[in-house]
Each structure stands twice: as C-alpha cells, then as structure tokens.
Design an enzyme around this catalytic site. Structure first.
Site, PDB file in Angstrom:
ATOM      1  N   GLU A 177      21.345  87.562 -44.153  1.00  0.00           N
ATOM      2  CA  GLU A 177      21.028  86.165 -44.460  1.00  0.00           C
ATOM      3  C   GLU A 177      22.201  85.215 -44.229  1.00  0.00           C
ATOM      4  O   GLU A 177      22.019  84.098 -43.748  1.00  0.00           O
ATOM      5  CB  GLU A 177      20.518  86.039 -45.906  1.00  0.00           C
ATOM      6  N   GLU A 217      15.602  82.610 -37.949  1.00  0.00           N
ATOM      7  CA  GLU A 217      14.774  83.814 -37.869  1.00  0.00           C
ATOM      8  C   GLU A 217      15.047  84.587 -36.587  1.00  0.00           C
ATOM      9  O   GLU A 217      15.010  85.824 -36.574  1.00  0.00           O
ATOM     10  CB  GLU A 217      13.301  83.440 -37.964  1.00  0.00           C
TER      11      GLU A 217
END
Length: 838
Positions: free
Chosen positions: A322, A300
């Site tokens: 991602e 994150e």
C-alpha cells in the site's frame, strides 16, 4: 478470539505445514436475480501437500454440505468459520461443497439490484479475509495458489474473473463460463463479477506484449462513463510501469469495473480491478475529481507488481504494497499523465490524513504489529497509505530515483509470485544504493509519531529550528518577501537553501524576509509551524504566492496548527475567507473548504459558533457567485454551500428558490442530480423540505445514487420521530445495505442538532459490543464510527474503555480514536475561547 479471527502465529504455523498448489472453484450464480434466493452453490477443490495430519480450511457461509478428502467422504466438522481436517497425507485433494450467502455489506459476493431498471449485479470484494465468504480456501496471503474459476450465471450477463474466459457453454437461460488458470496469487485478490454490465473495449501494446483492456459499469450508468479518459490514463500507466520496472505486465488482460455500494476506493485484483462507482461522474466534476480517479487507477496498477506479483507474507508488512502503490499513484500521475501537479494535492490532502492518524493514541509504525485479521482490517489507514508514501518519497530522494527503481526491478525478479518481508526489500535497496537503509528504516518505518518543526528568530540573521521528536530530515528552507510595498503586493521567493536536521535544535542562517517556509518542495514528513512574522505575511498574501506546492504547504501548516489548538479557528477562517476564493488548485481549494466547515462545527464553542457560521455562509455565497461560471472552483463552492446550509438558515431562502426553479442560480452553475441532492438534503436538515417533496425528488432521480441520497435526506429531517426511526433502523435492520446504512447514519447526525441526538450517547455504548460480535466487521465499523457521540463531555468513551478492558482490540481501537477526536476538539475550542479573551 473467534475462530473467524485468524491470528498471525497460527497462520504462520499453517503455512509452514501446508504447500498449496491450486484451487479450482465452481460457482452457481444462476439464482441471483431472484431476491428470495439468499445463497449460491460453491464447490472448491484444493490441491496441496502437507507435513501435518491436521489443519483447517476457511469458509463462512450458510452451510457446508460435504467434504471429500483424497476421494473419500469425511464428516463435516465446521464451526461457521473453519472446516477441520484430519487424516491428511503427504499429497492431498480436498473437495468442499457448500452454500455461500449473497452479501449486502460489500463483503464477499455483494448483490445489488439497480432501481433504475431492476437489473441484478454481482461482484466480489475480499481484502483482507472475505474470499472465504465465497469459496473454501486458505485465507492468508502467504498461501498462494493457481486458481481456476468456473461460473454459471444467467444468459446475457457479462461474467468476469481474473483470467480470460476460455470456454462458454449455454442453455436457453444460462451460461457456464470457464476461466484460464491464474498464476500463483493470494486468495484475497481473486475476483468474480457478473451482471448485465455495460462494457467498452480497447487494447494497449508495446514492443513486448499486447494487453486487451475493458472498462465496465452498470447499464444505467453507461451514458456517464467517460471510458476514453480512463483508457488514456490506463495506457499511460502501462507505458510508465512496464518501462520503469522493466517487467512486463504479468496478468494477461486488464479489465476495470465500476461497481455499486463499494466499501473501498478500488481493489487491485489482477486482471480485474474493481472501483467505486463514485468515479463514474453522474454530474459536473472538478479537475480534482479526475485527478483523484487517475491517481487511483495508477495506484491499483502499481499493485500489479507491488502486492500481486510480490505479496507481503503477513499483514504486518501491508506497507510493502500500500505505501508503494500510494507513492506510485502520485509519482506516475505527475510523470506520465496530464495531472503534473499530483504532488500538490498529495502534500495538502493525502498528508493531512497521515498527520491526523499519526497523532492518535493508536498510531503505529508503518511496519505494524498486526496480531490478527481484525487488526489487519483496521490497518488500511493513513499510516500505511499516506505516511508510507511520504517516507518513500524521502527514500527516493535519499537513494536516488534510478537506484530506487533498479532495486524494484531486482525485487520483482527475485521474488516473483512469492511473499516477502521488510528485510527482503531493505536488503535489495542496500545492495543497489550502497547506503545503510536499515538505519533509515529504524527512523522512519519502525517508529511512530509525527515530528513538528518550529522556526524562531534567533537574532542577527539566524533562525532556530526545533523538532519535538528528533529524526533525520533533508529539506529546503525558502524565504519569501514582498515584491513591492509590504502587505500590498506579491510574496515572491527570494532564497532557497538545503538543510539537514538531526538534532532537537539546529541554528541556521537565513536572509531576512516576510515568510520563512520550512520543507519547501515537501521533501520530508513533518508538520511545520509558521513563526509569527510568517503567519502575518500569509494572512495577507497567501494567494499571491505563485507556486501551488508552496501554497499547499502553507495551507497544510495552517490547518495542522488549527487542529492542534495553536491557531484559533476564527483566524484560520479569516485566512480562508480572504484567500480560498483565489486558490487556483481546485484539489487544494476543496480540501481547505472541507477543513473550514469541520473546524467551525467542531473547534468553536456555542457562544461563537453562530456568528462564525453566518460569516462563513456569507463568504461561501459570495465566492460562489464570484467564481468563474462552470468552473471546478464554482462547483467546489456550491458543495461548500450545501455543507454550511445544513447547520444555518443564512442561505436557505436563496437555495430553496433555486432548487424550486423560481430563482436563477449563479451563472454557469448546473444543478445536476448530485448537486441538487446535496442542496436538498441540507434544506431537509433545516426543516425546509418535507417528506412529500423528498418523494418527488426520489421519483425524478430513480437511480441507485438517488435512492441513497433519498435515504439520507429522509433521515435528516429535524424531528425526534425521524431521528428515533433512523437510530432504530441502523442498529436493527440487517437488510440495510452498507451504503444505505451509512446514509442513515449521516442523516441521523446531520444539521448539528444535539437536542435530537444527545440522548443516544449512553445507548451507543450499550450497543457497540453486541454489534461487534454479531455483525460483520464492515457493518460494525460503520456503526461504531458513525454514531460515536459528537460531544462526549461526560467522557463516556473513557468510561467504556475502562470498563471493557477485554473487549476486542479492534473495537477498543475505534472507540479510542473517536474519543481522541472529541478531546482534540475540546482543546481547539479552548484555543478559540482564549483568542476572544485577548
């Protein structure tokens, strides 16, 4: 297509016509503690330029009270998802006053009441397109805005958003919190949380900046929050990324909050990262669990640059955030934290997800063709994450680590606070490395499927390596041999050579040895088959290999061969039984144990299943008793005991006595709430625990997790009446939260009882279309995946697909994938049957 399902072309047309500057959002959450209050007031003020006179604003909620355009009230034209606007000028200010709904599905503004203390907690979750459930906005990633949030909430609550609180006014019972305006960000990474969260503070600094840090969780979980370790990883990550990217952390503060009933592992909201509460360990935890949490924290954090600072233009390029974050999570873990073997668990577990996804008929290139938001929702998969990270690891090896990070630095500075596509990244990589990155992209990013590499002995010291789907691979071939007498000593590495494969067949020379292992070091993305000689060697000596990464690659090879129906499950279980008890990497061990149980339950016919279950139960218990007391390995085997005990009575008497306290458990094993529930739920599935006992367990663990475990255990009881009630509740009770829905589904399917569940197969296919059209995509997805018939011998899935050609593409994808899992199981069972015929 529903107006809620935004298409790529219309999104592109809107972003071409609209230039968005800012959105100010005012939320009134003061009524949230009252369960009778179903919604909340939301006021959005959008400032934008337009080259068209007509557009729409996205909002999904209970009602739209008023719309004001450039100071004048206009008629509300809202179809439940889009607010139509006409008469736009070059410069516009639009004000939308509406009522949004509190959520129980984890989408939008999720509301949770903690059974431990009755306190109410709120948090938002938006990706890919649920911010419109909280505010009126332009719901697409390339229409970024500077957001200003003002939130009214009960006095005493912790109220957070992306920015710092700049002004707070209070009454006797309420507070009104204004937050600093953000830098330009996409709607889906804005965030608001509110509730009596427990908070721990710290800070991080380097020579250039100081960042305030916060870690939060529900008050009833405060005693379990190991904030010190979370802060340690956070600071190590900020040190690593700000140095590697040569770009200061862009978002001011850095709060991390653990929230209940979360649909994801975590979400990269800048300045306010949300995590699943499963990362707050209520009971004993393994090093593998801590490693996974550290990886997620760093994943994150990488998004603060890859995804938040620079964002993909549309969901086709989801990999731009991602894949990079998944790679960076493992890379930074290995480079900057105590979890230096992060790439080992990546090779064994993360790649397994990628290999599985890449063999489905619905596989797609890493750079995907995402036509609409429903497709985007399902594209958060093993291709975008794990395969993308795998090929980025190859790219780093190809261009060099320094060139890769220099390209990232230029990419961030060139496109900060903007949106990009594949070409933007490739061009800067070529600029820095001087290599043809477009050719690499065509081979790895723009094609789908996984290559299988097979080694055969060509004689005279030569080996033939074949690949069924030729791609360029750079890899290593390792040879291992016995240190002493064959089959009685240790497998040790004896040679290592680098290979470049481009053709379907490659002839290489290699020294003789007991084990030949392709892709040593895990440089490339490919499944590797062991030759017969190597298979014999690892069957005897796998656990004697010193390198945990080498062992992980062997375990991966064995599992892929079993999934593909080329290695009999009974032989796989034999290897696991011999070597998993001595596997020192708990992350790898945990993955192997889970794979073994899955294989026994899905890849073995009924005629062999009972015997294999009994043998595995014996292995699990022996390993549990033989594991080091209090170790992560012991905990992994205790969890495996719960799995196998749910389908066989071999361990029931011993486990029931330990749960009841009439018999001691294995030395050092703490039967804490989490493990206790796993064992009790397994016993319930076999009929050894009744509703009265489960009620008592619920009373002794009066927590949110306890409530969820109770729902699953109750639905697991093996009677027709219980399973009927679980089925009915899952499909019809819209008050079930996302987490309790999943628990109900898990309970319904537990215990391997087709006599109780098979009758619902036809009903499932009658219900899924209506569920998809009437429920949120998250809830519908859980129903479609969770209830797919485990043994679809009549191929009802194929019949449904043939008869529903015009069903939503995302729904067809889910059914297609579940059908493929069933067909794969059939092939694996055929392999097992053939092994008994030899």
């Amino acid at each position: 297509m529903s107006s809620a399902n935004l298409g790529r072309e219309e999104a592109a047309a809107r972003s071409h016509a609209i230039s968005l500057q800012s959105i100010a959002v005012d939320l009134d959450l003061t009524g949230a503690p009252d369960p009778q209050v179903t919604g909340f007031s939301t006021l959005s003020t959008l400032t934008f330029d337009s080259t068209t006179t007509e557009t729409w604003i996205d909002f999904i909620g209970q009602s739209v009270e008023s719309v004001t355009l450039n100071g004048h009230g206009v008629d509300v034209d809202w179809d439940g998802a889009r607010i139509a606007l006409s008469g736009l000028a070059e410069h516009n200010v639009v004000e939308v006053r509406a009522t949004a709904a509190y959520s129980r599905s984890g989408e939008g503004m999720h509301r949770y009441v903690d059974p431990a203390d009755g306190q109410t907690y709120l948090y938002t979750q938006y990706e890919p397109a649920d911010s419109r459930r909280v505010m009126a906005c332009f719901e697409q990633p390339d229409l970024k805005a500077a957001y200003s949030f003002t939130v009214s909430a009960p006095l005493g609550w912790s109220v957070l958003s992306n920015g710092v609180a700049t002004h707070i006014t209070t009454t006797e019972t309420t507070q009104r919190v204004q937050f600093a305006q953000t830098k330009p960000i996409s709607s889906y990474i804005t965030c608001v949380t509110a509730g009596p969260y427990h908070r721990v503070d710290s800070h991080w600094s380097n020579s250039a900046q100081q960042v305030d840090l916060g870690v939060l969780c529900r008050a009833s979980l405060a005693e379990h929050l190991d904030a010190d370790e979370i802060f340690e990883v956070t600071k190590q990550g900020l040190d690593f990324f700000t140095t590697a990217f040569d770009y200061e952390y862009p978002w001011g503060k850095y709060d991390q909050i653990f929230v209940p009933e979360y649909n994801l592992g975590a979400m990269e909201n800048p300045g306010l990262v949300t995590f699943t509460e499963s990362y707050v360990f209520r009971g004993a935890s393994t090093r593998a669990q801590h490693e996974a949490r550290a990886n997620t924290i760093l994943h994150e954090m990488a998004h603060m640059w890859f995804g938040d600072l620079v964002t993909m233009r549309w969901w086709d390029d989801l990999w731009l955030k991602e894949s990079f974050a998944d790679y960076m999570g493992a890379h930074a873990s290995a480079q900057a934290t105590s979890f230096t073997d992060a790439w080992v668990s990546f090779a064994n577990r993360r790649k397994a997800w990628a290999y599985q996804q890449d063999q489905l008929p619905t596989t797609h290139p890493i750079v995907a063709n995402i036509t609409d938001l429903e497709a985007a929702k399902l594209n958060f998969d093993g291709i975008t994450y794990a395969k993308g990270a795998s090929v980025l690891k190859q790219l780093v090896a190809y261009v060099g680590e320094e060139a890769f990070f220099e390209a990232a630095r230029r990419y961030f500075r060139r496109h900060e606070y903007g949106n990009t596509t594949l070409e933007d990244l490739l061009s800067v990589l070529e600029e820095v490395s001087g290599k043809d990155i477009h050719e690499w992209s065509r081979a790895w990013l723009e094609t789908s499927g996984v290559t299988t590499l097979t080694v055969t002995d060509a004689g005279q010291g030569d080996l033939t390596i074949t690949q069924d789907a030729p791609r360029p691979h750079s890899m290593q071939l390792a040879t291992f041999d016995w240190s002493g007498e064959p089959h009685t000593s240790t497998l040790i590495p004896t040679s290592l050579r680098e290979l470049t494969l481009t053709d379907a067949t490659t002839l290489v020379s290699a020294p003789a040895g007991a084990l030949r292992l392709l892709n040593e070091g895990d440089w490339t993305y490919a499944k590797v088959r062991l030759d017969d000689q190597s298979l014999d060697a690892v069957e005897t000596g796998l656990s004697t290999i010193d390198s945990p990464l080498s062992r992980a690659l062997v375990w991966s090879s064995l599992w892929n061969a079993t999934r593909d129906g080329e290695l009999a499950t009974s032989r796989y279980v034999k290897v696991v039984s011999a070597h998993a008890p001595r596997e020192s990497n708990v992350a790898v061990q945990t993955g192997v144990l889970g794979n073994t149980f899955y294989a026994i339950e899905n890849y073995v016919g009924e005629e062999y299943q009972g015997e294999l279950r009994a043998a595995w139960a014996s292995t699990v218990w022996a390993a549990l008793e033989g594991a080091e007391p209090g170790s992560g390995s012991q905990l992994a085997w205790a969890r495996a005991a719960a799995d196998i005990a749910s389908v066989t009575d071999e361990l029931s008497e011993r486990m029931a006595a330990i749960v009841a306290g009439t018999s001691p458990g294995p030395a050092g094993l703490e039967l804490d709430n989490e493990l206790r529930w796993q064992w009790i739920t397994a016993l319930a599935a076999r009929g050894h625990v009744d509703a009265v006992q489960l009620d008592m367990e619920r009373e002794r663990d009066n927590t949110g997790s306890g409530a969820t475990h109770f729902v699953q255990a109750m639905a697991s009881r093996p009677t027709a009446e219980v399973r009927d009630a679980a089925w009915s509740r899952a499909w019809t009770d819209e008050n079930l939260s996302n987490e309790h829905l999943s628990a109900t589904i898990a309970g319904f399917g537990s215990g391997a009882r087709p006599d109780l569940t098979a009758k619902y197969a036809g009903r499932y296919f009658d219900l899924i279309g209506q569920a998809w059209s009437s429920r949120s995509i998250e809830i519908a997805r859980r129903l479609v995946l969770g209830f797919y018939p485990a043994s679809d011998t009549a191929d009802l899935g194929g019949a449904w697909l043939a008869a529903n050609d015009h069903a939503p593409a995302a729904l067809r994808r889910l059914v297609t994938e579940q059908r493929d899992h069933v067909q794969r199981a059939v092939a694996a069972r055929a392999c097992e049957h053939a092994s008994h015929s030899k």
